[in-house]
Design an enzyme around this catalytic site. Structure first.
Site, short mmCIF file in Angstrom:
data_model
loop_
_atom_site.label_atom_id
_atom_site.label_comp_id
_atom_site.label_asym_id
_atom_site.label_seq_id
_atom_site.Cartn_x
_atom_site.Cartn_y
_atom_site.Cartn_z
N GLY A 53 -5.59 5.25 3.30
CA GLY A 53 -4.49 4.31 3.24
C GLY A 53 -4.28 3.57 4.55
O GLY A 53 -4.10 2.35 4.57
N SER A 87 -2.13 7.84 6.91
CA SER A 87 -3.37 8.32 7.52
C SER A 87 -4.52 8.13 6.54
O SER A 87 -4.35 7.64 5.43
CB SER A 87 -3.24 9.81 7.90
OG SER A 87 -2.95 10.59 6.75
N GLY A 89 0.88 5.55 0.51
CA GLY A 89 0.11 6.59 1.19
C GLY A 89 -0.65 6.07 2.39
O GLY A 89 -1.82 6.40 2.60
N ILE A 142 0.83 -1.20 0.00
CA ILE A 142 0.00 0.00 0.00
C ILE A 142 0.87 1.25 0.00
O ILE A 142 1.83 1.36 0.77
CB ILE A 142 -0.92 0.04 1.24
CG1 ILE A 142 -1.80 -1.22 1.30
CG2 ILE A 142 -1.79 1.29 1.24
CD1 ILE A 142 -2.65 -1.30 2.57
N SER A 161 -11.19 8.96 -7.91
CA SER A 161 -12.10 9.87 -7.22
C SER A 161 -13.36 9.99 -8.07
O SER A 161 -13.32 9.71 -9.27
CB SER A 161 -11.44 11.24 -7.05
OG SER A 161 -12.38 12.23 -6.67
N TYR A 171 -6.44 18.46 -10.42
CA TYR A 171 -6.73 17.25 -9.65
C TYR A 171 -7.54 16.27 -10.49
O TYR A 171 -7.20 15.09 -10.60
CB TYR A 171 -7.48 17.62 -8.38
CG TYR A 171 -7.90 16.43 -7.54
CD1 TYR A 171 -6.95 15.70 -6.83
CD2 TYR A 171 -9.23 16.04 -7.43
CE1 TYR A 171 -7.31 14.61 -6.04
CE2 TYR A 171 -9.61 14.96 -6.66
CZ TYR A 171 -8.64 14.25 -5.96
OH TYR A 171 -9.02 13.17 -5.19
#
Length: 268
Positions: free
Chosen positions: A15, A12, A9, A7, A132, A145
């Site tokens: 993740g 926090s 990131g 994994i 996202s 983004y």
């Protein structure tokens, strides 16, 4: 046989929640993050290895993955590292734009490329990329983004075709809003007075009254676990009630009608 997930990131938010969930399910977890000095929760867990790694540092990334593959049998890779660059495009510096692309897009590409030979030789493996809801539709102040998240979505679909012959699955999890400290910890932004009304309107969606309606990180982590273990040849997993509702509305009324609906809410 115990399975292992790698994994990025994991310090926090989503993740970390994913790392904790997979560990609780009996998995071995390789949790990577840019800063490990203050990490206490994951290091206290059995079968969790915390490693310092920055996805924008290619040399470091290659060294870490080479070492990991020499010591572990990896089954799933979760590309989670990323942050949001928010604001009007003309307010961003070139450095901010490059950093966003390096982290959100190039990080995913580098990790995927590094693991591809390994999974190809094994003829199995799952690559899960976090995008996202803004990787499925655009939104004001999220131009760069969204560009990175759209790119990751297209990259993932293309790689899914490319790697299918080797038994490798490539999947995308596209969350909506998440109740984490993302807004304070993982957002970079810029201000431009010409867009004040627009910025104010967008910020309403990040108010405490709105955030309570977002999904919990644990709920999105469950979708990631489903994608990793369901054995389905499925590309996209839309995660969170808000993301599902937006995506269903877009597919029901059509892209153009949905674009006009969103645009009408930001014309002053």
């Amino acid at each position: 046989m115990q399975k292992t997930i790698f994994i990025t990131g994991a310090s926090s938010g989503l993740g970390k929640s994913a790392a904790q969930l997979f560990q609780s399910k009996g998995w071995n977890v390789i949790a990577t993050m840019r800063k490990t000095d203050n990490e206490r929760e994951l290091t206290a867990l059995e079968n969790v290895t915390v490693l310092k790694m920055d996805v924008t540092d290619k040399d470091q990334l290659d060294e870490i993955i080479t070492d990991v593959l020499s010591r572990y049998d990896i089954n799933v890779v979760l590309n989670n590292a990323g942050y949001g660059l928010v604001g009007p495009l003309e307010a961003f510096t070139d450095e901010q734009i490059k950093k966003q692309i390096e982290t959100n897009l190039m990080g995913v590409i580098r990790i995927t490329k590094a693991f591809t030979p390994y999974f190809r030789e094994k003829r199995e493996g799952v690559l899960i990329n976090i995008t996202s809801s803004f990787g499925l539709m655009g939104f004001p102040t999220c131009s760069v983004y969204s560009a990175t998240k759209y790119a990751v979505d297209g990259f993932s679909e293309s790689m899914g075709y490319e790697l299918a012959q080797f038994g490798i699955k490539v999947k995308v999890v596209a969350p909506g809003g998440i109740q984490t400290d993302f807004a304070g910890r993982s957002l970079d932004g810029a201000y431009h007075e010409a867009y004040q009304k627009l910025i104010t309107k967008v910020q309403e969606g990040y108010s405490p009254e709105q955030i309570v309606n977002y999904s919990k990180a644990e709920d999105i982590a469950n979708v990631i676990y489903e994608a990793a273990t369901d054995g389905k040849d499925q590309l996209r997993y839309i995660a969170g009630k808000d993301a599902i509702a937006l995506y269903q509305e877009r597919t029901t009324i059509g892209t153009e009608a949905h674009v006009q609906k969103i645009k009408s809410g930001f014309i002053f």
